[in-house]
Design an enzyme around this catalytic site. Sequence first.
Site, PDB file in Angstrom:
ATOM      1  CE  LYS A  79      -4.524   0.896   0.397  1.00  0.00           C
ATOM      2  NZ  LYS A  79      -5.677   0.108  -0.068  1.00  0.00           N
ATOM      3  CB  VAL A 180     -20.616  -2.281  -4.022  1.00  0.00           C
ATOM      4  CG1 VAL A 180     -20.813  -3.715  -3.543  1.00  0.00           C
ATOM      5  CG2 VAL A 180     -19.177  -2.089  -4.488  1.00  0.00           C
TER       6      VAL A 180
HETATM    7  P1  NAD Z   1     -19.966   4.402  -3.148  1.00  0.00           P
HETATM    8  O1  NAD Z   1     -19.313   5.622  -2.635  1.00  0.00           O
HETATM    9  O2  NAD Z   1     -20.346   4.310  -4.588  1.00  0.00           O
HETATM   10  O3  NAD Z   1     -21.304   4.098  -2.303  1.00  0.00           O
HETATM   11  C1  NAD Z   1     -21.400   4.193  -0.920  1.00  0.00           C
HETATM   12  C2  NAD Z   1     -22.840   4.579  -0.594  1.00  0.00           C
HETATM   13  O4  NAD Z   1     -23.019   4.493   0.814  1.00  0.00           O
HETATM   14  C3  NAD Z   1     -23.198   5.995  -1.014  1.00  0.00           C
HETATM   15  O5  NAD Z   1     -24.395   5.979  -1.773  1.00  0.00           O
HETATM   16  C4  NAD Z   1     -23.393   6.727   0.324  1.00  0.00           C
HETATM   17  O6  NAD Z   1     -24.377   7.744   0.263  1.00  0.00           O
HETATM   18  C5  NAD Z   1     -23.816   5.595   1.212  1.00  0.00           C
HETATM   19  N1  NAD Z   1     -23.593   5.811   2.646  1.00  0.00           N
HETATM   20  C6  NAD Z   1     -22.548   6.414   3.259  1.00  0.00           C
HETATM   21  N2  NAD Z   1     -22.708   6.392   4.594  1.00  0.00           N
HETATM   22  C7  NAD Z   1     -23.881   5.762   4.835  1.00  0.00           C
HETATM   23  C8  NAD Z   1     -24.595   5.415   6.000  1.00  0.00           C
HETATM   24  N3  NAD Z   1     -24.131   5.732   7.213  1.00  0.00           N
HETATM   25  N4  NAD Z   1     -25.782   4.770   5.866  1.00  0.00           N
HETATM   26  C9  NAD Z   1     -26.260   4.458   4.658  1.00  0.00           C
HETATM   27  N5  NAD Z   1     -25.628   4.759   3.502  1.00  0.00           N
HETATM   28  C10 NAD Z   1     -24.456   5.400   3.596  1.00  0.00           C
HETATM   29  O7  NAD Z   1     -18.989   3.198  -2.752  1.00  0.00           O
HETATM   30  P2  NAD Z   1     -18.919   1.734  -3.386  1.00  0.00           P
HETATM   31  O8  NAD Z   1     -17.882   1.703  -4.433  1.00  0.00           O
HETATM   32  O9  NAD Z   1     -20.295   1.243  -3.681  1.00  0.00           O
HETATM   33  O10 NAD Z   1     -18.304   0.936  -2.150  1.00  0.00           O
HETATM   34  C11 NAD Z   1     -19.103   0.605  -1.038  1.00  0.00           C
HETATM   35  C12 NAD Z   1     -18.226  -0.089   0.010  1.00  0.00           C
HETATM   36  O11 NAD Z   1     -17.616  -1.238  -0.575  1.00  0.00           O
HETATM   37  C13 NAD Z   1     -17.060   0.775   0.531  1.00  0.00           C
HETATM   38  O12 NAD Z   1     -16.837   0.441   1.865  1.00  0.00           O
HETATM   39  C14 NAD Z   1     -15.883   0.315  -0.324  1.00  0.00           C
HETATM   40  O13 NAD Z   1     -14.650   0.518   0.350  1.00  0.00           O
HETATM   41  C15 NAD Z   1     -16.188  -1.158  -0.448  1.00  0.00           C
HETATM   42  N6  NAD Z   1     -15.571  -1.800  -1.605  1.00  0.00           N
HETATM   43  C16 NAD Z   1     -15.851  -1.354  -2.853  1.00  0.00           C
HETATM   44  C17 NAD Z   1     -15.274  -1.985  -3.958  1.00  0.00           C
HETATM   45  C18 NAD Z   1     -15.583  -1.557  -5.347  1.00  0.00           C
HETATM   46  O14 NAD Z   1     -15.222  -2.284  -6.283  1.00  0.00           O
HETATM   47  N7  NAD Z   1     -16.251  -0.418  -5.539  1.00  0.00           N
HETATM   48  C19 NAD Z   1     -14.382  -3.062  -3.759  1.00  0.00           C
HETATM   49  C20 NAD Z   1     -14.126  -3.511  -2.457  1.00  0.00           C
HETATM   50  C21 NAD Z   1     -14.732  -2.874  -1.385  1.00  0.00           C
END
Ligand code: NAD
Length: 350
Positions: A79, A180
């Site tokens: 990282k 996601v």
């Molecule tokens: P994103 O930013 O597109 O979506 C996150 C959503 O969560 C947003 O719509 C936001 O408004 C909502 N949110 C934030 N705080 C909240 C709360 N307290 N209650 C309800 N909703 C809330 O992110 P993403 O890419 O969809 O990723 C989601 C999670 O998955 C993150 O933790 C990310 O680290 C993890 N992740 C994502 C990927 C990927 O490929 N995108 C891969 C591994 C892990």
Amino acid sequence: MVFDSTAHSDHEQVSYFTDPETGLRAIVAIHDTTLGPSLGGTRILDYDSEDDALEDVLRLSHAMTYKAAAADLPLGGGKAVVLGDPDEIKREALFEAYGRAVDCLAGRYITSVDVNSGVEDMDVIARETDHVVGTSGGLGDPSPITAHGVFHGIRACAESVYGAPSMDGRDVVIQGLGKVGRSLAEELLADGASVTVSDVDRDAVDAFAEEYDVETVRPDAVYSQSCDVFAPCAVGGLINDDTIPQLDCDIVAGGANNVLADRRHAAVLRERDVLYAPDYVINGAGLITVAKEYLGGTRAEAFEEAAAVGDRLLEMIELADERDTTVLEAADAYAERRIEAGKRTPTVPS
Ligand code: NAD
């Protein structure tokens, strides 16, 4: 002093980079390369202190080793952090200097996107090094593939708890309707699940509910919503001492990173008879996608391999049952077993 630090003790290499002309200050931590080159994103943050930055990069690179090993990838964990206010330091010259820094590690560290770094930054880094993924010429947004892996992980949990993987008629609550969460909702609906969605962004929830046959729940009422599966797909730390007593589900399995506020919460969930799928295992298809980009392969292949997240998770659940422990402990043991096996059979350079 540095070598005596316990946080440092099991990292192979920690490198500091500065470039006075651009103001670059970066730390690259390579935790373990037993299984292959270390891969992990570059996080840009205005840390309170250099010690905080070091602690963060050591912790994150350690976690990447386990994530890669638990996804059966031929990769290690690394990282990087770039210190500074992202709005002030995001300049092309700085990313070029950073690209040269990554390049001088000669492929022991492969970088990618993370908090405050994006595809356009990876494109600049790629001018200086081949050891970067997540560029605009790459395999594209991993989120739908991550969600596909989470979907198969949820089915594995259902198989363990209910004796069948089908989500037909199962109630699933999805917290976080981002990249996601939305893809996951689509896959669950297609498998016959009843889906309830929640997000702090009310407009996103309303728009989704207009398009799909889903129920909605307010963010503050989401934990106590009765369901079979609670799928956290928002931010980290939301499963904690306050929220666990509210949960009314059999399974906690979702895409969010660092779901548990503390590692001990895995045991707390188990005591309450809730099956917790470790975040770094169930969301591992994101890493599978970027690994595919580096090692060579197509998006379709990454999508296909994401399904194996479910098989691996089921193996870990069975291991946890055998050992009378949490799936988190079993997942760590699975990863450590792969790394130990890798030490006994070092890769022969081709
Ligand atoms: P994103 O930013 O597109 O979506 C996150 C959503 O969560 C947003 O719509 C936001 O408004 C909502 N949110 C934030 N705080 C909240 C709360 N307290 N209650 C309800 N909703 C809330 O992110 P993403 O890419 O969809 O990723 C989601 C999670 O998955 C993150 O933790 C990310 O680290 C993890 N992740 C994502 C990927 C990927 O490929 N995108 C891969 C591994 C892990």
